[in-house]
Design an enzyme around this catalytic site. Structure first.
Site, PDB file in Angstrom:
ATOM      1  N   ASP A  47       0.811  -1.221   0.000  1.00 34.18           N
ATOM      2  CA  ASP A  47       0.000   0.000   0.000  1.00 34.18           C
ATOM      3  C   ASP A  47       0.843   1.270   0.000  1.00 34.18           C
ATOM      4  O   ASP A  47       0.304   2.366  -0.163  1.00 34.18           O
ATOM      5  CB  ASP A  47      -0.988   0.014   1.183  1.00 34.18           C
ATOM      6  CG  ASP A  47      -0.284  -0.018   2.534  1.00 34.18           C
ATOM      7  OD1 ASP A  47       0.925  -0.302   2.554  1.00 34.18           O
ATOM      8  OD2 ASP A  47      -0.944   0.241   3.554  1.00 34.18           O
ATOM      9  N   HIS A  89      -1.946   8.643   8.430  1.00 31.93           N
ATOM     10  CA  HIS A  89      -1.441   7.362   8.939  1.00 31.93           C
ATOM     11  C   HIS A  89       0.080   7.315   9.074  1.00 31.93           C
ATOM     12  O   HIS A  89       0.608   6.442   9.766  1.00 31.93           O
ATOM     13  CB  HIS A  89      -1.874   6.220   8.021  1.00 31.93           C
ATOM     14  CG  HIS A  89      -3.345   5.984   7.975  1.00 31.93           C
ATOM     15  ND1 HIS A  89      -4.100   5.780   9.110  1.00 31.93           N
ATOM     16  CD2 HIS A  89      -4.224   5.917   6.928  1.00 31.93           C
ATOM     17  CE1 HIS A  89      -5.369   5.605   8.774  1.00 31.93           C
ATOM     18  NE2 HIS A  89      -5.464   5.689   7.456  1.00 31.93           N
ATOM     19  N   ASP A 124     -12.358  11.112   8.701  1.00 34.18           N
ATOM     20  CA  ASP A 124     -12.054   9.992   7.811  1.00 34.18           C
ATOM     21  C   ASP A 124     -12.633   8.724   8.451  1.00 34.18           C
ATOM     22  O   ASP A 124     -12.707   8.614   9.670  1.00 34.18           O
ATOM     23  CB  ASP A 124     -10.534   9.881   7.685  1.00 34.18           C
ATOM     24  CG  ASP A 124     -10.060   8.982   6.565  1.00 34.18           C
ATOM     25  OD1 ASP A 124     -10.282   7.764   6.661  1.00 34.18           O
ATOM     26  OD2 ASP A 124      -9.439   9.480   5.603  1.00 34.18           O
ATOM     27  N   TYR A 252     -12.051   6.750  -2.099  1.00 39.76           N
ATOM     28  CA  TYR A 252     -11.658   5.808  -3.133  1.00 39.76           C
ATOM     29  C   TYR A 252     -12.703   5.647  -4.232  1.00 39.76           C
ATOM     30  O   TYR A 252     -12.668   4.677  -4.980  1.00 39.76           O
ATOM     31  CB  TYR A 252     -11.287   4.470  -2.466  1.00 39.76           C
ATOM     32  CG  TYR A 252     -10.254   4.716  -1.393  1.00 39.76           C
ATOM     33  CD1 TYR A 252      -8.921   4.937  -1.726  1.00 39.76           C
ATOM     34  CD2 TYR A 252     -10.622   4.857  -0.056  1.00 39.76           C
ATOM     35  CE1 TYR A 252      -7.982   5.248  -0.760  1.00 39.76           C
ATOM     36  CE2 TYR A 252      -9.689   5.161   0.918  1.00 39.76           C
ATOM     37  CZ  TYR A 252      -8.371   5.351   0.553  1.00 39.76           C
ATOM     38  OH  TYR A 252      -7.444   5.677   1.521  1.00 39.76           O
TER      39      TYR A 252
END
Length: 380
Positions: A47, A89, A124, A252
């Site tokens: 990722d 993140h 989020d 996404y």
């Protein structure tokens, strides 16, 4: 509109480790593929791959968030928006969840140069783990995250019991939700929690991460929020009238992201936008409705029961009641502002001179902190 400038090495390493930033700067995709195990410690895997132009990409979106925060510090703006940011993140020395440089943390560090307390709010669908971890032991930053928490859902952190440690005990607040939550339920929890947080913590500025994967129909996010509810959360934060750094985040389905952030921009700038989308080169992607406020069909079963949400609300409010008084911070001597050389107008010699002056100013401030016995508490 402000053209973003690239973050400088020293700004990136204000949070990230030097070896990590050097890895991002110098590693090529070919090197990463030849010896993938060597890069696992940096989170470079499926990722978070290395790609051509990665470091410049990081410098651009990181610099935009620092620049936006600087504008708020200098009183040149009330609200600063960087939809390319919100990569929440990334850790101090590790990429994670499509995030390489944590611009949320870098922006907050810039805000802390002027504001004694900064509130971070994350809408989020994924827990804002990188930001929470960065400020887990300080009482100058309070992190509040509304996210999906279930087995197997990334990143797996953000339990209600995770409240911070040491001086930061109570200043990390997590609101874990289940799949399928709807507009009324979400806003019915979001609004009173944020109101209570602001009343008790009394922040000088707010950093709001607006990941659009919390909107229904997302490929990764199994919630049922409309773009209107997403914008209503943004509007509620704005209504408190605090200096506001607004960042993007996950999302996404490209048309959903475009709709959510367009409506968010309208709310933040006080503009009214037509529901009918105007002619543009990308209009075909928004068919067959061609509307801004298109409400996608509900995709996910709602597992958020009324009694469970009420129990969660009471637990969160009890935690906030136990929150210590808003900490006071002596800001008699302010750290220097972010370096903002104008590469379009300045010659290389002028840029170099400004870098030298900037370094001297920071060194002088650091020495003052050492003499006053404050160097160990700069970010505590």
């Amino acid at each position: 509109m402000v053209r973003p400038r690239r973050a400088q090495y020293d700004e990136l390493t204000a949070f990230h480790s030097e070896d990590y930033i050097q890895m991002l700067q110098h590693t090529t995709p070919e090197e990463a593929k030849q010896n993938p195990r060597a890069y696992l410690k940096y989170g470079i895997e499926l990722d978070c791959p290395i790609f051509h132009g990665l470091f410049d990409f990081c410098r651009l979106y990181g610099g935009a968030s620092i620049n936006g925060a600087s504008k708020l510090c200098q009183g040149e703006a009330d609200i600063a928006i960087n939809w390319a940011g919100g990569l929440h993140h990334a850790k101090k020395g590790e990429a994670s969840g499509f995030c390489y440089v944590n611009d949320c943390v870098l922006g907050i560090l810039e805000l802390l140069k002027t504001f004694p307390r900064v509130l971070y709010i994350d809408i989020d669908i994924h827990h804002g783990d990188g930001v929470e971890e960065a400020f887990y032991t300080t009482d100058r930053v309070m992190t509040v995250s509304f996210h999906l928490k279930r087995e197997g859902f990334f990143p797996g952190t953000g339990a209600l019991a995770d409240r911070g440690e040491l001086r930061g005990r109570g200043f990390s607040l997590n609101v874990p939700l289940d799949e399928g939550i709807e507009d009324e339920q979400y806003l019915g929890l979001f609004r009173p929690v944020i109101d209570e947080v602001i009343a008790r913590f009394r922040p000088g500025a707010v950093c709001l991460q607006c990941g659009a994967d919390s909107v229904k129909g997302d490929r990764l996010g199994p919630w049922n929020l409309s773009v209107e509810a997403h914008a209503a959360a943004v509007a509620h934060v704005k209504a408190h009238g605090l200096p506001l750094l607004v960042l993007g985040g996950g999302g996404y389905i490209k048309t959903t992201v475009a709709r959510a952030w367009t409506l968010g921009t309208a709310v933040l700038t006080g503009q009214t936008v037509d529901n009918a989308l105007p002619p543009n080169p990308y209009l075909e992607y928004f068919g067959p409705e061609f509307r801004l406020n298109w409400d996608r069909p509900k995709y996910n079963v709602n597992y958020n029961k009324k009694q469970d949400l009420e129990r969660l609300r009471r637990a969160v409010m009890e935690e906030l009641k136990a929150l210590p008084a808003a900490p006071g911070v002596n800001l008699e001597a302010y750290p220097p502002d972010a370096l903002l050389p104008n590469y379009d107008l300045q010659t290389p010699e002028q840029v170099h001179a400004s870098l030298v002056e900037y370094t001297k100013t920071h060194s002088a401030h650091f020495l003052w902190c050492v003499e006053e016995g404050l160097a160990g508490d700069l970010f505590s």
